[in-house]
Design an enzyme around this catalytic site. Structure first.
Site, short mmCIF file in Angstrom:
data_model
loop_
_atom_site.label_atom_id
_atom_site.label_comp_id
_atom_site.label_asym_id
_atom_site.label_seq_id
_atom_site.Cartn_x
_atom_site.Cartn_y
_atom_site.Cartn_z
N GLU A 58 -20.61 31.36 -2.58
CA GLU A 58 -19.66 30.82 -3.17
C GLU A 58 -20.02 29.34 -3.47
O GLU A 58 -19.44 28.76 -4.48
CB GLU A 58 -18.52 30.59 -2.20
CG GLU A 58 -17.75 31.86 -1.83
CD GLU A 58 -18.80 32.96 -1.28
OE1 GLU A 58 -19.70 32.73 -0.60
OE2 GLU A 58 -18.06 34.04 -1.01
N HIS A 127 -8.57 34.26 6.96
CA HIS A 127 -8.08 34.84 5.72
C HIS A 127 -6.69 34.36 5.27
O HIS A 127 -5.95 35.15 4.56
CB HIS A 127 -8.12 36.38 5.87
CG HIS A 127 -9.84 36.89 5.60
ND1 HIS A 127 -10.60 36.74 6.70
CD2 HIS A 127 -10.20 37.54 4.55
CE1 HIS A 127 -11.59 37.11 6.15
NE2 HIS A 127 -11.47 37.77 5.08
C1 LIG Z 1 -17.78 33.95 2.60
C2 LIG Z 1 -17.25 35.24 2.14
N1 LIG Z 1 -17.37 35.77 1.27
C3 LIG Z 1 -16.59 36.77 0.80
C4 LIG Z 1 -16.11 37.56 1.92
C5 LIG Z 1 -15.43 38.61 1.58
N2 LIG Z 1 -16.14 39.94 2.05
C6 LIG Z 1 -16.15 40.55 3.19
S1 LIG Z 1 -17.32 41.56 3.66
C7 LIG Z 1 -18.00 41.21 2.24
C8 LIG Z 1 -19.17 42.26 1.81
C9 LIG Z 1 -20.25 41.79 2.79
O1 LIG Z 1 -21.41 42.77 2.41
P1 LIG Z 1 -22.40 42.78 3.69
O2 LIG Z 1 -22.88 41.31 4.09
O3 LIG Z 1 -23.49 43.52 3.24
O4 LIG Z 1 -21.77 43.39 5.17
P2 LIG Z 1 -21.13 44.66 5.06
O5 LIG Z 1 -19.73 44.60 4.55
O6 LIG Z 1 -21.99 45.72 4.16
O7 LIG Z 1 -21.32 45.19 6.45
C10 LIG Z 1 -17.31 40.32 1.46
C11 LIG Z 1 -17.77 40.11 -0.14
C12 LIG Z 1 -15.83 37.00 2.81
N3 LIG Z 1 -15.43 37.74 4.01
N4 LIG Z 1 -16.70 35.56 3.25
#
Ligand SMILES: Cc1ncc(C[n+]2csc(CCOP(=O)(O)OP(=O)(O)O)c2C)c(N)n1
Ligand SMILES: Cc1ncc(C[n+]2csc(CCOP(=O)(O)OP(=O)(O)O)c2C)c(N)n1
Ligand SMILES: [Mg+2]
Ligand SMILES: [Mg+2]
Lengths: 324, 331, 324, 331
Positions: A58, A127
């Site tokens: 971000e 959130h």
């Molecule tokens: C800073 C931030 N950006 C975006 C999000 C929205 N978001 C939640 S989980 C996720 C994907 C995360 O992927 P990963 O780190 O691979 O974890 P996984 O869900 O696969 O366990 C996103 C984009 C967030 N919670 N925090």
């Protein structure tokens, strides 16, 4: 005119504006599949050059938005949840809000940061924030938050066409409500409040999802013969103080309802403006109904306690009637 | 120390670079003096000793290209062709300055020349340059963007985020790290592990460590990276080894307890002065000392004129403070 | 008792608290050499294990501060300039301000974020912001800003001993002024305002560097026989509303002076509180003197135009005397 | 696919791991069902398919160690020894929950066990874990900190900042990247260049890519990294290859236009299910099917009890919302 949800209205605005101006591009995490459905179908229509799924970065993406806007694109960065603004805050606060000014007006900054904000759905503290007062305090950003699908479409189109950085905040609580939305080039100019309901006795200024509470409270008070005027600023900066103050001169009684936390929030700003400029008109103190000064809790009874409710709006309105 | 003279750059061009490097040196030298006498408002960070990099980059840029700078941005501004009058007037806070006096030393910008501005936030220019590279990519006119940043800035997360994204999208971007060994008053070695150049390896981004005080080497490196970027082959990381022979900020002696850099280090780098080295090459290439002196005279004239312009210029009207927030309205 | 500058008073507080409690550690960019001299000598006295120069990685460092506090240290992170908070905003806004609450009170968060803030020295827009209203709006942070060396020492010691995240903001404009500072364990409890000058006619609430302007304005008005009471909240959250409202009940006339931008700033918050709770006492509208809603410009005449000045404070006070 | 059985872990320990993995699986399976019927407030992210990693890490932790988790944190909570009653009650928003109902699924924490909390901000746990590692280093008691994060999170700048700082200060920190191939609804390959494990090379941090569905391999990797950290030799990066066999969030079918992952991919990974694989090892080691069934029965009993506890527990009093902001006062 068609009946649709706010997210559909936003989607329509994005489709129309991307078709109208090829400098408009949109990016963010999962914008192609689109979690809120607001950006759905855009990649299919405008291609993956103009609708880009991004990595989770971000801080960079918001800086990239500023750089792209300063060099001739009209980028829209969808940050998903308002709390993620904090991860990108430098680019928002130190760059987007200041860049045109610091260059002495050499650049225009036609960009939109968009996200869903606010509580009420047990998303937890990280959130559920309402951050519009911080954005307004930065001075260099326009900030809008619609309460109806029609306003959402019109404000989004105005935001995209504006040559300045605009933060478009969608209340988490309003995505599902249906409303009539004008077809085609329907623009709601930035900086114009809307009188959502006319009334003679009390002015209620309500923001985003709070407009619904205010309207319901107005219904309740109507039964007691109290006429409540409901004003939705729609744009928080620049704020349409004329419309607000005009109503205050008529009613002399004011309640401000905001989902942001009370301290240094938008409710306090509006209350301070009213109290400073319409001191002589006021028949009762300006009441603020806002979130408690705590993080937003998860469990429903806790969250309800923290956020403004219809009951609290009703009693705030009543309290303005007893004084003087 | 001599220069890499294998490059095919002609003497005329070298003379032009010499002029620009001297211009940066002279303008900044006077800015330093003016800062110390209290004539200038605000902090002033000079790039004396690092002029070759700015000039090498400037020589590789075309109309429509963009560069973002740092808090140490006067050299970039002049190296990329910015007008010294507007620069100096800005740093004096005059209405005629590049930013009408709103920006100051840390925010000098000339958008018309692709100079997207100095930046007071370390690392932030990387984000802006990534955006400019995205614009360039969308426009498909072979333009590029350049992000200047320091060795200290190479520890900001945005640098890594930008390496991933620019490699992923093959953005026409050049990361130009000016490694002067210091982050304010701390040696970068004491706050950094490993080589900065090699940080790009995990992203498949080509990198090289370049003698940043050798304008020809710097130019070679930037021009290959630019060619790569213009051809759509994505970003490059260049770590330019250099040194700031002046303080971090001109006022530092008023607030520091004492010296913080080893004097031998400064002496060693002064021997590698980029202007002296280019001077030697030009002499080897048969350019007369008198011709080079004439250039310096010219530069002094331009510098004097810039300072005169600034000093003669009015301060901004107070009301101007409320303009330029939003386009299309007074505020 | 000794006469010293604010930075020296802070330095003394840090020395004393680090000596008192070995869990107190301090880190940041250039904290050993110390740009503002506030952390100078600490490394020599407490060693490089407890006083650490860091890389430029504010986002990480602020998160590290939260993690260290939650696990038993009492970390102090010196961010140098308040604008650099923005680079670390996620850890401040989503983590520090919410962590104890989200865990249901499982942890204490004894940490201090410190920085210099505010304008007036031609540092440009990215080194001159006043961000306390944003920090207050987060709900989960205590926020202090001293106006005198003695308060600086006492508030810093209280901040370090507090089990909660405290943001300690030093006005850029006040580092150089001399003042008497009590020796040894001098604590200014968080949440207590100070009446810096007594007066019967008008209450001026002024924050940080604005206290000096308010005191000067009070001198000017004293010549006209107007008694100005100057209140320095010192802590912005929790705010000592009792002291403020008590004074308002006495004077009925109020001016709030803050270096932050007007919209959604601390001046608006205090004005809204006063107007809501002391409506009946007010004899004139509450006036706000704050920075214009623009980034802080570089050139001195521009910067003077944007920031509050003694003249503006004087005329705001006068304007409260003419009404009613 | 079989397991790496060379490790010297005894059968009793393996049975214990099996129990924990089954507990995660069963508790999360029921949470998923409860989420889908609308019984649970808020979003629920399950780690089904990734249990081996949480359990392997839990097995390497000692009292005084700390771990930070992600939005997908129930498995970490249980794998590190958290009480299932408190977990489930928290996710039901009950007063008896781990955080009194203030946190919810994305913020489950048990500080008394070193579980520094799930986190709704991707990447943020890395910062907190760095702080815990700093505490551990200062305390000099041989404790360590662990940062769980996802493959998507590996693109957040804070990861790089933490690699530099932890290597510089030799912090006792383990970076445990759970690479499940997806970041929400986007394949991580489409938003990431290069190998995540290799990103540590430039910082001189040892790394390995580990079969994260092999609890023994995961345990081996974590225990070497832990030994290294406890000995004061600094951080390690482990990239655990795994897969979430459930959706990103349990409600996703209500808002997505359709499926987003290739069914073959899911099928392939289901064959590598970490529980099935440990089951096979235990059988090979001579453990009877009936004994394993008995464990599952036990786990079901514990799971049922946890849900019953949650359902029987009261919701918090509304006034509790105003507590726990500041220590030492009501608000
Ligand atoms: C800073 C931030 N950006 C975006 C999000 C929205 N978001 C939640 S989980 C996720 C994907 C995360 O992927 P990963 O780190 O691979 O974890 P996984 O869900 O696969 O366990 C996103 C984009 C967030 N919670 N925090
Ligand atoms: C985000 C941020 N953190 C800290 C600072 C303060 N600061 C200004 S310059 C500097 C050192 C930068 O070092 P480097 O990037 O090597 O650039 P150099 O000054 O050597 O040209 C620091 C810490 C800043 N301006 N921005
Ligand atoms: Mg440097
Ligand atoms: Mg993933």
């Amino acid at each position: 005119m068609a009946r649709m949800r706010m997210t559909q209205a936003i989607n329509q605005a994005l489709h129309e504006e991307m078709a109208r101006d090829e400098r408009v591009i949109l990016f963010g995490e999962d914008v192609r599949i689109s979690i809120f459905a607001d950006t759905r179908g855009l990649a299919e229509e405008f291609g993956s050059d103009r609708v880009l799924d991004t990595p989770l970065s971000e801080a960079l993406l918001a800086g990239m938005t500023v750089g792209a806007a300063a060099t001739g694109l009209r980028p829209i960065f969808h940050l998903m949840f308002g709390n993620f603004f904090y991860t990108a805050w430098d680019a928002i606060a130190n760059q987007a809000a200041k860049f045109r000014y610091m260059t002495g007006g050499q650049v225009t900054m036609p960009l939109v940061f968009m996200a869903v904000f606010g509580g009420g759905r047990s998303q937890g503290a990280q959130h559920s924030d309402t951050m519009h007062s911080m954005l307004v305090n930065l001075g260099g950003l326009k900030v809008v938050t619609p309460a109806t699908p029609a306003d959402a479409k019109g404000l989004m189109k105005a935001a995209i066409r504006d040559d300045n950085p605009v933060v478009f905040l969608q209340s988490a609580g309003r995505g599902g409500d249906l409303g009539e939305v004008p077809d085609g080039d329907w623009i709601v100019p930035l900086g114009q409040a809307d009188v959502k309901r006319q009334g003679e006795d009390v002015t209620v200024i309500a923001i985003g999802a709070m407009v619904r509470l205010a309207m319901r409270a107005a219904d309740v008070l109507a039964k007691d013969g109290v006429g409540v005027e409901v004003i939705d600023p729609r744009t928080l900066r620049p704020l349409d103080t004329d419309t607000i103050l005009r109503s205050v001169r008529k009613t002399g009684r004011v309640v401000v309802v905001d989902e942001g936390r009370l301290s240094c929030g938008m409710a306090s700003e509006i209350a301070a403006i009213v109290a400073e400029h319409e001191f002589e008109s006021l028949k009762a103190p300006v009441r603020r109904v806002a979130a408690a000064d705590v993080p937003i809790p998860f469990s429903p009874p806790l969250e309800r306690e923290v956020l403004p409710s219809e009951d609290r709006v009703v009693s705030a309105i009543r309290s303005t009637l007893t004084k003087r | 120390m001599s220069l890499n003279t294998t490059s095919a750059v002609g003497t005329e061009t070298l003379i032009d670079w010499y002029r620009r490097m001297q211009l940066i040196r002279h303008v900044e030298d006077r800015l330093g003096a003016a800062s110390k006498t209290g004539e200038l408002p605000g902090p002033v960070h000079l790039s004396i000793g690092q002029e070759a990099i700015a000039v090498a980059v400037g020589a590789c840029m075309r109309p429509g290209d963009w560069a973002t700078s740092t808090h140490r941005g006067h050299g970039h501004y002049l190296g990329l062709g910015g007008d010294p009058n507007l620069l100096v007037a800005e740093i004096y806070g005059r209405a005629t300055g590049a930013c009408g006096g709103k920006g100051g030393s840390m925010h000098v910008a000339d958008i018309s020349r692709g100079i997207l501005g100095a930046n007071g936030i370390v690392g932030a220019g990387i984000g802006l340059a990534t955006g400019a590279a995205l614009t360039a990519k969308q426009r498909k006119a072979g333009n590029i963007a350049i992000a200047f940043f320091g060795d200290g800035g190479a520890n900001e997360g945005i640098f890594f985020e930008a390496m991933n994204l620019s490699a992923l999208w093959s953005l026409p971007l050049i990361f130009v790290c000016e490694n002067n060994g210091w982050s304010e008053f701390v040696s970068t070695a004491s706050i950094t592990v490993g080589s900065i150049a090699e940080r790009s390896a995990a992203f498949g981004i080509p990198h090289s460590e370049v003698d940043g005080n050798d304008v020809l080497a710097a130019h070679d490196a930037v021009s290959s990276a630019a060619a790569r970027a213009r051809a759509g082959n994505g970003p490059t990381l260049l770590e330019m080894m250099t040194y700031r022979t002046r303080g971090h900020v001109e006022s530092e002696q008023t607030f520091l307890p004492g010296p913080y850099r080893p004097p031998e280090e400064l002496a060693m780098w002064q021997k590698r002065d980029p202007i002296d080295r280019l001077h030697a090459v030009l002499r080897e290439n048969g350019v007369e000392e008198s011709a080079l002196n004439a250039i310096v005279e010219e530069v002094i004239t331009v510098t004097n004129a810039a300072f005169q312009f600034a000093i003669d210029s009015p301060l901004p009207e107070p009301e101007a403070a409320l303009r330029d927030v939003f386009a299309g309205e007074r505020n």
